[in-house]
Design an enzyme around this catalytic site. Structure first.
Site, short mmCIF file in Angstrom:
data_model
loop_
_atom_site.label_atom_id
_atom_site.label_comp_id
_atom_site.label_asym_id
_atom_site.label_seq_id
_atom_site.Cartn_x
_atom_site.Cartn_y
_atom_site.Cartn_z
CE LYS A 209 4.40 16.53 -14.97
NZ LYS A 209 4.58 15.22 -15.66
CG HIS B 20 4.71 10.03 -25.06
ND1 HIS B 20 3.33 10.02 -25.05
CD2 HIS B 20 5.08 11.11 -24.30
CE1 HIS B 20 2.88 11.03 -24.32
NE2 HIS B 20 3.91 11.71 -23.86
CE LYS C 97 -1.71 13.21 -14.55
NZ LYS C 97 -2.14 13.63 -15.90
CG HIS D 168 -0.10 14.73 -23.98
ND1 HIS D 168 0.55 15.90 -24.28
CD2 HIS D 168 0.79 13.98 -23.28
CE1 HIS D 168 1.78 15.85 -23.78
NE2 HIS D 168 1.94 14.69 -23.18
CG ASN E 27 -2.84 15.67 -20.27
OD1 ASN E 27 -2.09 14.72 -20.47
ND2 ASN E 27 -3.42 15.89 -19.11
NE ARG F 14 -0.33 16.26 -12.86
CZ ARG F 14 0.41 15.58 -12.00
NH1 ARG F 14 0.26 15.79 -10.70
NH2 ARG F 14 1.29 14.69 -12.40
CD GLU G 153 5.46 15.68 -22.82
OE1 GLU G 153 4.88 16.73 -22.47
OE2 GLU G 153 4.85 14.61 -23.04
CG HIS H 90 -2.16 9.65 -24.78
ND1 HIS H 90 -2.69 10.22 -23.63
CD2 HIS H 90 -0.82 9.68 -24.62
CE1 HIS H 90 -1.69 10.57 -22.83
NE2 HIS H 90 -0.56 10.25 -23.42
CD GLU I 33 -5.05 15.58 -15.45
OE1 GLU I 33 -5.83 15.31 -16.35
OE2 GLU I 33 -3.89 15.13 -15.37
NE ARG J 135 -4.10 -2.00 2.03
CZ ARG J 135 -4.06 -3.16 2.67
NH1 ARG J 135 -3.06 -3.44 3.49
NH2 ARG J 135 -5.01 -4.06 2.50
#
Length: 348
Positions: free
Chosen positions: A213, A250, A132, A234, A231, A227, A174, A238, A223, A110
């Site tokens: 960032k 990517h 993330k 993106h 993207n 945030r 990026e 994606h 997000e 956990r």
């Protein structure tokens, strides 16, 4: 060396500079190292010797490591060596590896301590910062994961000298995106010949791109708002990765996606920023695309993380450094896609 602070409930520092793989220290006494199979062995040995790891796990390179099967296998290896709750996981390599390592750290017992050592430009600017973590499903990118911030990030610029030029240019997408959504000074610096491994603009430009960032994730760690602006480009990116089964890297997919988003931004009444995105695509010289079907691409875009019960949303720009999130009518999506598809062969 430069330092960037990331705030929030669990603040940490990002260090950028040469020689950091051998200089990094962690307080945990039992450490598991996860790295990509194509990483130069000298990088792995530096970290193993420095952190006295109890286990080194070698995983497939790039997105081939971001599967539920690889994730489960890594968890089993941690259990077999009985990594304790006060142990740590270190992700060494590109963004895919740090995404996987972070998700392993977030879910094993956990949650155990997590550190990142990105060795690619793409990993440094984007994946290693912000917490993330996750893996992919056949249905789309990053559909399984967790927010789990690292305790520290070390960006050793010496590692960038080992990258092929096309991989370095891939990662620059990026950084360029951060220029479009927040810091216009990055737009010229990223394309400057001095922004290269060993170049005079490398460390400062890299630190400033990371700082964009860092600021966003400090203000919006999970997000809930701005945030999502990270993207930009993106949603189509994606989808391209999904349709081509990861045949397009990517960062190159993001380059393509930014140009599409710039066309959409103009069609939705914003400034015409396609000159910026077109210059970047020509500089990046990405892998040629297969013939893409709008319906198939749209199916992937509808599964984008920014989608809600009412459908997909796009990050667009009123102007440089003025991003916003909106829905786009299908007729505009299709018209922009057709324009984009007719233009992009010229950058090959």
């Amino acid at each position: 060396m430069k330092q960037i602070e990331v705030g929030g409930a669990a603040p940490y520092t990002v260090q950028v500079g040469a020689g950091l793989l051998s200089a990094a220290r962690v307080p945990e006494r039992q450490v598991v190292l996860i790295h990509a199979e194509d990483l130069p062995i000298e990088f792995v040995e530096q970290v193993e010797n420095n952190l006295q790891t109890i286990l080194t796990v070698r995983v497939p390179a790039r997105d081939a490591c971001k599967t539920l099967e690889v994730y489960a296998g890594v968890l089993s290896q941690l259990a077999q060596v009985n990594l304790p709750r006060d142990g740590a996981v270190v992700g060494l390599g590109g963004g895919a590896v740090t995404d996987l390592a972070g998700f392993v750290a977030a879910s094993y017992l956990r949650g155990v301590a997590f550190y990142t050592m990105p060795t690619t430009l793409l990993g440094m600017v984007d994946a290693a910062v912000g917490g993330k973590t996750g893996v992919n499903l056949p249905e789309g990118k990053n559909l399984v994961g967790a927010f789990w911030p690292p305790k520290a990030v070390w960006c050793d610029t010496d590692t960038l000298a080992t990258l092929p030029p096309d991989v370095f240019r891939e990662g620059a997408a990026e950084a360029f995106k951060h220029g479009l959504i927040s810091d216009p000074s990055l737009l010229g610096r990223v394309l400057d010949p001095a922004f290269r491994p060993g170049g005079a603009l490398l460390e400062g430009t890299l630190a400033d791109a990371i700082a964009v960032k860092a600021g966003v994730v400090t203000r919006d760690p999970t997000e809930k708002g701005e945030r999502a602006f990270l993207n930009f480009g993106h949603t189509l990116a994606h989808a391209i990765e999904g349709v081509t089964q990861q045949a397009i890297p990517h960062g190159e997919a993001v380059g393509y996606g930014m140009h599409y988003a710039a066309i959409l931004s103009r069609e939705m009444g914003g400034a015409d920023l396609t000159g910026h995105t077109w210059r970047f695509l020509n500089w990046q010289s990405p892998t040629p695309l297969p013939d893409l079907n709008f319906a198939e691409v749209t199916a992937y875009m509808n599964r984008d993380k920014k989608a809600d019960s009412q459908g997909v949303r796009f990050v667009l720009l009123h102007d440089v450094a003025r991003p916003y999130l909106t829905r786009v009518p299908e007729n505009i999506l299709r018209r922009a896609f057709e324009e984009w598809q007719s233009e992009i062969p010229a950058c090959w």
